[in-house]
Design a protein around this motif. Sequence first.
Motif, short mmCIF file in Angstrom:
data_model
loop_
_atom_site.label_atom_id
_atom_site.label_comp_id
_atom_site.label_asym_id
_atom_site.label_seq_id
_atom_site.Cartn_x
_atom_site.Cartn_y
_atom_site.Cartn_z
N ALA A 9 0.94 -1.17 0.11
CA ALA A 9 -0.03 0.09 0.02
C ALA A 9 0.90 1.44 -0.04
O ALA A 9 0.62 2.39 -0.69
CB ALA A 9 -1.02 -0.19 1.15
N THR A 10 1.95 1.31 0.63
CA THR A 10 3.00 2.38 0.79
C THR A 10 3.45 2.67 -0.57
O THR A 10 3.43 3.86 -1.13
CB THR A 10 3.99 2.01 1.75
OG1 THR A 10 3.70 1.79 3.10
CG2 THR A 10 5.29 3.17 1.74
N PHE B 99 -4.82 1.55 -8.00
CA PHE B 99 -4.26 2.20 -7.00
C PHE B 99 -5.34 1.82 -5.78
O PHE B 99 -4.59 1.30 -4.88
CB PHE B 99 -4.27 3.71 -7.24
CG PHE B 99 -4.16 4.51 -5.86
CD1 PHE B 99 -2.99 4.29 -5.33
CD2 PHE B 99 -5.10 5.05 -5.27
CE1 PHE B 99 -2.57 5.01 -4.04
CE2 PHE B 99 -4.84 5.76 -4.30
CZ PHE B 99 -3.76 5.79 -3.43
N TYR B 100 -6.65 2.05 -5.93
CA TYR B 100 -7.29 1.62 -4.72
C TYR B 100 -7.38 -0.02 -4.60
O TYR B 100 -7.38 -0.19 -3.29
CB TYR B 100 -8.56 1.90 -5.00
CG TYR B 100 -8.89 3.70 -4.77
CD1 TYR B 100 -8.70 4.29 -3.76
CD2 TYR B 100 -9.07 4.48 -5.92
CE1 TYR B 100 -8.59 5.64 -3.47
CE2 TYR B 100 -9.13 5.92 -5.76
CZ TYR B 100 -8.85 6.31 -4.70
OH TYR B 100 -8.94 7.73 -4.58
N THR B 107 -5.81 -8.24 -5.30
CA THR B 107 -5.24 -8.64 -6.47
C THR B 107 -6.25 -8.31 -7.44
O THR B 107 -7.32 -8.95 -7.28
CB THR B 107 -4.69 -10.22 -6.38
OG1 THR B 107 -3.98 -10.13 -5.31
CG2 THR B 107 -4.02 -10.48 -7.73
N LEU B 108 -6.15 -7.53 -8.41
CA LEU B 108 -7.11 -6.92 -9.45
C LEU B 108 -6.54 -7.36 -10.82
O LEU B 108 -5.61 -6.97 -11.32
CB LEU B 108 -7.23 -5.47 -9.54
CG LEU B 108 -8.40 -5.05 -10.25
CD1 LEU B 108 -9.87 -5.66 -9.83
CD2 LEU B 108 -8.48 -3.58 -10.21
N ARG B 109 -7.15 -8.64 -11.19
CA ARG B 109 -6.67 -9.24 -12.71
C ARG B 109 -7.36 -8.40 -13.45
O ARG B 109 -8.59 -7.47 -13.67
CB ARG B 109 -7.28 -10.42 -12.89
CG ARG B 109 -6.51 -11.55 -12.01
CD ARG B 109 -7.20 -13.02 -12.11
NE ARG B 109 -6.74 -13.87 -11.04
CZ ARG B 109 -5.70 -14.43 -10.86
NH1 ARG B 109 -4.84 -14.15 -11.74
NH2 ARG B 109 -5.38 -15.33 -10.07
N LEU B 148 -15.51 -1.97 -6.08
CA LEU B 148 -14.15 -2.70 -6.32
C LEU B 148 -13.97 -3.92 -5.38
O LEU B 148 -13.31 -4.95 -5.79
CB LEU B 148 -12.88 -1.58 -6.39
CG LEU B 148 -11.54 -1.87 -6.51
CD1 LEU B 148 -11.28 -2.45 -7.97
CD2 LEU B 148 -10.73 -1.00 -6.06
N HIS B 149 -14.04 -3.66 -3.88
CA HIS B 149 -13.58 -4.77 -3.07
C HIS B 149 -14.74 -5.52 -2.41
O HIS B 149 -14.48 -6.14 -1.67
CB HIS B 149 -12.92 -4.01 -2.00
CG HIS B 149 -13.89 -2.80 -1.10
ND1 HIS B 149 -14.17 -1.73 -2.11
CD2 HIS B 149 -14.24 -2.51 0.00
CE1 HIS B 149 -14.88 -0.85 -1.32
NE2 HIS B 149 -14.97 -1.56 -0.03
N ARG B 150 -15.90 -5.55 -3.35
CA ARG B 150 -16.91 -6.27 -2.99
C ARG B 150 -17.37 -6.02 -1.66
O ARG B 150 -17.48 -6.94 -0.73
CB ARG B 150 -17.00 -7.67 -3.28
CG ARG B 150 -16.44 -8.16 -4.84
CD ARG B 150 -16.01 -9.42 -5.02
NE ARG B 150 -15.60 -9.67 -6.27
CZ ARG B 150 -16.13 -10.49 -7.17
NH1 ARG B 150 -16.98 -11.31 -6.79
NH2 ARG B 150 -15.51 -10.43 -8.33
#
Lengths: 228, 207
Positions: A9-10, B99-100, B107-109, B148-150
């Motif tokens: 996150a950093t 980023f978020y 982990t965003l595929r 995004l994060h359900r």
Amino acid sequence: MSNKLLWRATKAVFVREMRSELRSRQALNAVALFAVCSIVAVSLGLGPLNRSAELPLIHAALLWIVLLFAAFTALSRVFVVEEEQRTAAALRLAAPPHAVYLGKLLFNLVLLSALTVLIALLAIVLLRMQVKAPSIFAVMLAAGALGLVSGTTLIAAIIARSSSRSALFAVLSFPLLIPMLVTAVRGTALALAGMGWDRCLAPVQTLLAYAVALFITSLFLFATVWED
Amino acid sequence: MDAIELTDISIDYGARRVIAHLSLRLERGSVMVITGQNGSGKSSLLRVFAGLQRPSSGHVHYIANGQNSLPADARQDIGWMAPDLMLYRELSACENLRFYADVRGLTLRDSALMALLDRVGLHGRGDDIVATYSSGMTHRLRYAYALLHRPSVLLLDEPSVMLDERGHTLLAEVVDAQRAAGITIIATNDPREQRFADTLVHLEGAA
């Protein structure tokens, strides 16, 4: 939160800051212009200075005054921009506070390092500042910059939601940074005069200790400042 | 998230009390709609639910597996969108969402990212810089940020403002899906959105 997630996150906060800055160049342009104007104004105002035993101290003081005010201009932006552009709430909701602090601290460190190199080079060229112990001079600037960043990043978070940010930033930062500034000026003067590590080690140690103390205190306080 | 409990919540702005002693409990699967005139405290109440604002008095508790937690400790479960929520204008939608995801430790595929952009109606526009988006597209991106994060708790403030007719369909789909995932709270004065409500709370604006 595990260290791995905190580091990830950093890194994300730091990379996002760099990406935004490289695209908008808001802080870089403002601060580079300020640095050039300040050093040119000082060099024109003072003219050629006579060589004397006091000259390294005068050069060191001028250098750190310009650095301090450039830092005041640049370093508060990381939090002020979040509030002005109303992105702070989304960040507050998604990111762990410590990652926000560390990512923005790293960004400020990179920004101030670039600024320090620029200001030192301008001072060497325009003020004809002689550096007789370059490696010690570089260490002294790095230690001072570390202290400046550690102190001002937390203050930047405190003042970001205030309406009179600039004045408040200077008012809160100044007393916090004065002891560090005095040490940095004296240490830099020693490096400019060509003194060795036997004389310069103590100011470097003091600057580093100050930076570490400010960093640890800021790390503990940041979550409260950021959330409230 | 099994439930959210509000206990004796009051919100003051200076001497003006906007919400006075509100207590309620929401169970998983429920949809609460908050209505009220401008300045009645709808958005403030949603920010209190999100932990972005402290109430002047009272408590909000998120309850999961019999354990109580404060909103600040339940943020991984909260999805929030509001007209005043802004994402980074100098980045693209994909860069924002990545980023978020990173700061949330997700982990965003690529496929999941594209599916999310598709779902909110931004298909093919993910690489555009957000500053070039229309207000409606920006609002759709806010949906992507919130989903995004359900999250198991979805907080929607004026969810269809700036949206076209297809945007209303998006909202209906999101609310339907969220019934199975957890709790939905909507602040609105749009009659079309009030029909989602299992619980309807009308704020009068206290004093």
